[in-house]
Design a protein around this motif. Structure first.
Motif, PDB file in Angstrom:
ATOM      1  N   ASP B  72       0.871  -1.175   0.000  1.00 43.83           N
ATOM      2  CA  ASP B  72       0.000   0.000   0.000  1.00 43.83           C
ATOM      3  C   ASP B  72       0.913   1.232   0.000  1.00 43.83           C
ATOM      4  OD1 ASP B  72      -2.324   1.510   0.065  1.00 43.83           O
ATOM      5  OD2 ASP B  72      -3.213   0.371   1.685  1.00 43.83           O
ATOM      6  N   ASP B  73       0.354   2.400   0.260  1.00 44.32           N
ATOM      7  CA  ASP B  73       1.180   3.627   0.251  1.00 44.32           C
ATOM      8  C   ASP B  73       1.946   3.790   1.568  1.00 44.32           C
ATOM      9  OD1 ASP B  73      -0.037   4.236  -2.200  1.00 44.32           O
ATOM     10  OD2 ASP B  73      -1.695   5.257  -1.191  1.00 44.32           O
ATOM     11  N   TYR B  74       2.706   2.790   1.943  1.00 41.66           N
ATOM     12  CA  TYR B  74       3.414   2.871   3.221  1.00 41.66           C
ATOM     13  C   TYR B  74       4.728   3.616   3.055  1.00 41.66           C
ATOM     14  CZ  TYR B  74       0.159  -0.927   4.434  1.00 41.66           C
ATOM     15  OH  TYR B  74      -0.955  -1.688   4.653  1.00 41.66           O
ATOM     16  N   ASP B  75       5.146   4.312   4.125  1.00 44.15           N
ATOM     17  CA  ASP B  75       6.417   5.046   4.109  1.00 44.15           C
ATOM     18  C   ASP B  75       7.557   4.257   4.760  1.00 44.15           C
ATOM     19  OD1 ASP B  75       5.520   7.363   2.807  1.00 44.15           O
ATOM     20  OD2 ASP B  75       4.616   8.100   4.665  1.00 44.15           O
ATOM     21  N   HIS B  76       7.234   3.355   5.670  1.00 45.44           N
ATOM     22  CA  HIS B  76       8.260   2.614   6.414  1.00 45.44           C
ATOM     23  C   HIS B  76       9.104   1.781   5.447  1.00 45.44           C
ATOM     24  CE1 HIS B  76      10.240   0.558   9.619  1.00 45.44           C
ATOM     25  NE2 HIS B  76       9.551  -0.559   9.520  1.00 45.44           N
ATOM     26  N   ALA B  77      10.399   2.057   5.433  1.00 45.63           N
ATOM     27  CA  ALA B  77      11.280   1.500   4.405  1.00 45.63           C
ATOM     28  C   ALA B  77      11.430  -0.015   4.490  1.00 45.63           C
ATOM     29  CB  ALA B  77      12.658   2.166   4.494  1.00 45.63           C
ATOM     30  N   GLU B  78      11.183  -0.578   5.671  1.00 44.12           N
ATOM     31  CA  GLU B  78      11.364  -2.019   5.827  1.00 44.12           C
ATOM     32  C   GLU B  78      10.300  -2.829   5.070  1.00 44.12           C
ATOM     33  OE1 GLU B  78      12.496  -4.602   9.523  1.00 44.12           O
ATOM     34  OE2 GLU B  78      12.053  -2.563  10.176  1.00 44.12           O
ATOM     35  N   GLY B  79       9.198  -2.158   4.710  1.00 41.05           N
ATOM     36  CA  GLY B  79       8.188  -2.817   3.894  1.00 41.05           C
ATOM     37  C   GLY B  79       7.223  -3.718   4.630  1.00 41.05           C
ATOM     38  N   ASN B  80       7.274  -3.685   5.968  1.00 38.56           N
ATOM     39  CA  ASN B  80       6.374  -4.569   6.730  1.00 38.56           C
ATOM     40  C   ASN B  80       5.385  -3.800   7.610  1.00 38.56           C
ATOM     41  OD1 ASN B  80       8.175  -3.600   8.567  1.00 38.56           O
ATOM     42  ND2 ASN B  80       8.687  -5.587   9.470  1.00 38.56           N
ATOM     43  N   SER B  81       4.989  -2.630   7.136  1.00 33.79           N
ATOM     44  CA  SER B  81       4.043  -1.823   7.927  1.00 33.79           C
ATOM     45  C   SER B  81       2.744  -2.565   8.210  1.00 33.79           C
ATOM     46  CB  SER B  81       3.736  -0.506   7.210  1.00 33.79           C
ATOM     47  OG  SER B  81       4.811   0.390   7.360  1.00 33.79           O
ATOM     48  N   ALA B  82       2.273  -3.341   7.239  1.00 31.50           N
ATOM     49  CA  ALA B  82       1.025  -4.088   7.456  1.00 31.50           C
ATOM     50  C   ALA B  82       1.136  -4.975   8.688  1.00 31.50           C
ATOM     51  CB  ALA B  82       0.701  -4.933   6.223  1.00 31.50           C
ATOM     52  N   ALA B  83       2.306  -5.587   8.875  1.00 31.19           N
ATOM     53  CA  ALA B  83       2.514  -6.454  10.038  1.00 31.19           C
ATOM     54  C   ALA B  83       2.453  -5.656  11.338  1.00 31.19           C
ATOM     55  CB  ALA B  83       3.846  -7.188   9.919  1.00 31.19           C
ATOM     56  N   HIS B  84       3.027  -4.444  11.325  1.00 26.54           N
ATOM     57  CA  HIS B  84       2.980  -3.588  12.517  1.00 26.54           C
ATOM     58  C   HIS B  84       1.534  -3.232  12.881  1.00 26.54           C
ATOM     59  CE1 HIS B  84       7.244  -2.724  13.246  1.00 26.54           C
ATOM     60  NE2 HIS B  84       7.416  -2.722  11.934  1.00 26.54           N
ATOM     61  N   ILE B  85       0.751  -2.922  11.854  1.00 28.21           N
ATOM     62  CA  ILE B  85      -0.635  -2.511  12.090  1.00 28.21           C
ATOM     63  C   ILE B  85      -1.444  -3.683  12.658  1.00 28.21           C
ATOM     64  CG2 ILE B  85      -2.751  -1.709  10.953  1.00 28.21           C
ATOM     65  CD1 ILE B  85      -0.622  -0.464   8.837  1.00 28.21           C
ATOM     66  N   LYS B  86      -1.310  -4.849  12.027  1.00 29.15           N
ATOM     67  CA  LYS B  86      -2.041  -6.035  12.517  1.00 29.15           C
ATOM     68  C   LYS B  86      -1.639  -6.364  13.957  1.00 29.15           C
ATOM     69  CE  LYS B  86      -2.152  -8.076   7.887  1.00 29.15           C
ATOM     70  NZ  LYS B  86      -1.507  -9.132   7.045  1.00 29.15           N
ATOM     71  N   ALA B  87      -0.343  -6.184  14.270  1.00 31.27           N
ATOM     72  CA  ALA B  87       0.127  -6.495  15.620  1.00 31.27           C
ATOM     73  C   ALA B  87      -0.631  -5.658  16.657  1.00 31.27           C
ATOM     74  CB  ALA B  87       1.627  -6.260  15.720  1.00 31.27           C
ATOM     75  N   SER B  88      -0.835  -4.371  16.349  1.00 30.60           N
ATOM     76  CA  SER B  88      -1.551  -3.526  17.313  1.00 30.60           C
ATOM     77  C   SER B  88      -3.055  -3.792  17.314  1.00 30.60           C
ATOM     78  CB  SER B  88      -1.272  -2.047  17.057  1.00 30.60           C
ATOM     79  OG  SER B  88      -0.024  -1.684  17.630  1.00 30.60           O
ATOM     80  N   LEU B  89      -3.595  -4.285  16.205  1.00 28.37           N
ATOM     81  CA  LEU B  89      -5.023  -4.630  16.196  1.00 28.37           C
ATOM     82  C   LEU B  89      -5.301  -5.816  17.119  1.00 28.37           C
ATOM     83  CD1 LEU B  89      -5.928  -4.247  12.399  1.00 28.37           C
ATOM     84  CD2 LEU B  89      -6.609  -2.747  14.276  1.00 28.37           C
ATOM     85  N   PHE B  90      -4.382  -6.769  17.186  1.00 23.11           N
ATOM     86  CA  PHE B  90      -4.580  -7.953  18.043  1.00 23.11           C
ATOM     87  C   PHE B  90      -4.013  -7.749  19.446  1.00 23.11           C
ATOM     88  CE2 PHE B  90      -5.538 -11.897  15.218  1.00 23.11           C
ATOM     89  CZ  PHE B  90      -6.599 -11.220  14.647  1.00 23.11           C
ATOM     90  N   GLY B  91      -2.917  -7.044  19.560  1.00 27.45           N
ATOM     91  CA  GLY B  91      -2.361  -6.745  20.879  1.00 27.45           C
ATOM     92  C   GLY B  91      -1.268  -7.699  21.309  1.00 27.45           C
ATOM     93  N   GLN B  92      -0.286  -7.138  22.020  1.00 27.44           N
ATOM     94  CA  GLN B  92       0.889  -7.918  22.449  1.00 27.44           C
ATOM     95  C   GLN B  92       0.670  -8.587  23.803  1.00 27.44           C
ATOM     96  OE1 GLN B  92       1.276  -5.027  20.616  1.00 27.44           O
ATOM     97  NE2 GLN B  92       1.902  -6.458  19.052  1.00 27.44           N
ATOM     98  N   ASP B  93      -0.256  -8.066  24.571  1.00 24.87           N
ATOM     99  CA  ASP B  93      -0.417  -8.550  25.939  1.00 24.87           C
ATOM    100  C   ASP B  93      -1.824  -9.095  26.152  1.00 24.87           C
ATOM    101  OD1 ASP B  93      -1.087  -5.728  25.517  1.00 24.87           O
ATOM    102  OD2 ASP B  93      -1.752  -5.780  27.607  1.00 24.87           O
ATOM    103  N   HIS B  94      -1.882 -10.276  26.703  1.00 23.70           N
ATOM    104  CA  HIS B  94      -3.173 -10.854  27.071  1.00 23.70           C
ATOM    105  C   HIS B  94      -2.992 -11.571  28.403  1.00 23.70           C
ATOM    106  CE1 HIS B  94      -5.594 -10.215  23.394  1.00 23.70           C
ATOM    107  NE2 HIS B  94      -4.412 -10.139  22.815  1.00 23.70           N
ATOM    108  N   SER B  95      -4.095 -11.786  29.105  1.00 16.05           N
ATOM    109  CA  SER B  95      -3.973 -12.516  30.368  1.00 16.05           C
ATOM    110  C   SER B  95      -5.146 -13.461  30.545  1.00 16.05           C
ATOM    111  CB  SER B  95      -3.859 -11.558  31.549  1.00 16.05           C
ATOM    112  OG  SER B  95      -4.887 -10.624  31.539  1.00 16.05           O
ATOM    113  N   VAL B  96      -4.864 -14.576  31.177  1.00 15.61           N
ATOM    114  CA  VAL B  96      -5.888 -15.583  31.432  1.00 15.61           C
ATOM    115  C   VAL B  96      -5.914 -15.898  32.930  1.00 15.61           C
ATOM    116  CG1 VAL B  96      -5.992 -16.703  29.167  1.00 15.61           C
ATOM    117  CG2 VAL B  96      -4.194 -17.352  30.745  1.00 15.61           C
TER     118      VAL B  96
END
Lengths: 130, 130, 130
Positions: B72-96
């Protein structure tokens, strides 16, 4: 630990469970700590959002339905993949801080059970840790 | 605290870590409390979703790929911005919640490491608080 | 418990609060446990994502703006339904593990206040449980 039962009246809805959560925290008798909530399902979730204007909830559900359409090229035979996806977007587990026996929420915040494949009776685990 | 290592076999996948989490909780020797999980990465996340039909996981990943396209029209040079966005949509921390030495999950729930830019070896911190 | 105040400089932005969180944890004097964070608002959220290249944050905000457009068929009269939806996609509550007095983050991780309807001054509750 307590288990809350939440009846969801329609296929997609957000049911305010703030009062139920506060009651369970009061019954737990822990006045200071963290209240952990956990939905035991894969097509429902928890959300903390506006408790005043109900159109916020319908806007949220309508927007999610556009982002993740109910009908699409899904492989899951049960036909409710959209509900599974939305459930992970919002998350099954949330926690709120408890002080003076009260759950601490912002002025406009309520805790909602987000139903994405109802109507059903949903179970939410609640545990307060001091 | 323990650190789980999770090998993700492909670019996008959801790896069931439920058994690893339960083992670590059992080793921690805390029978009642909260198990906190935290992914130490910005292009992977945690999700709690269906552990039965594997098409649920592929439907989830395919739907996310439509919502947040890899190109897409991403600026991040590494080319994996989609992965960063999905990571925040699901979240890094969960608890059970843990009771009787067991993590409490619904009948159809498993805990998954959601990989959005693999294959890699991912690290998940786990800490049980009583 | 502490309350952090975060000034957000624009309508949509991600403000790095990692140093503020670490300071508050240090002041709390608890060296081992869980640091709980909770945003008291319904149009802002928390995210844990890359703290190095700032284009990751702009890519995240731009992608979210495509997924949930600011203007759409919303009913909520205040006109900021998109911000409410994004807030629930990212979540108001997150927690990080504390060891040796330090919050444990991955090499590239920072903690961000995600503003979806600013500029405003936002409040984040922080409580460390041992």
């Amino acid at each position: 630990m307590k288990k809350l039962h939440v009846r969801t009246p329609s296929h997609e809805c957000m049911v305010d469970i703030t009062a139920q959560v506060q009651s369970a925290v009061s019954e737990a008798g822990i006045t200071e700590g963290i209240c952990h909530l956990f939905v035991l399902h894969t097509t429902a979730a928890l959300a903390i959002n506006e408790n005043a204007d109900p159109t916020v909830r319908t806007d949220i559900l309508n927007a999610l339905a556009k982002v993740v359409p109910w009908q699409d090229d899904y492989d899951h035979a049960e036909g409710n993949s959209a509900a599974h996806i939305k459930a992970s977007l919002f998350g099954q587990d949330h926690s709120v801080i408890v002080e003076g026996g009260k759950i601490l929420l912002g002025t406009w915040q309520g805790i909602f059970l987000a139903e994405f494949d109802g109507p059903r009776t949903r179970q939410v685990l609640l545990k307060v840790v001091s």
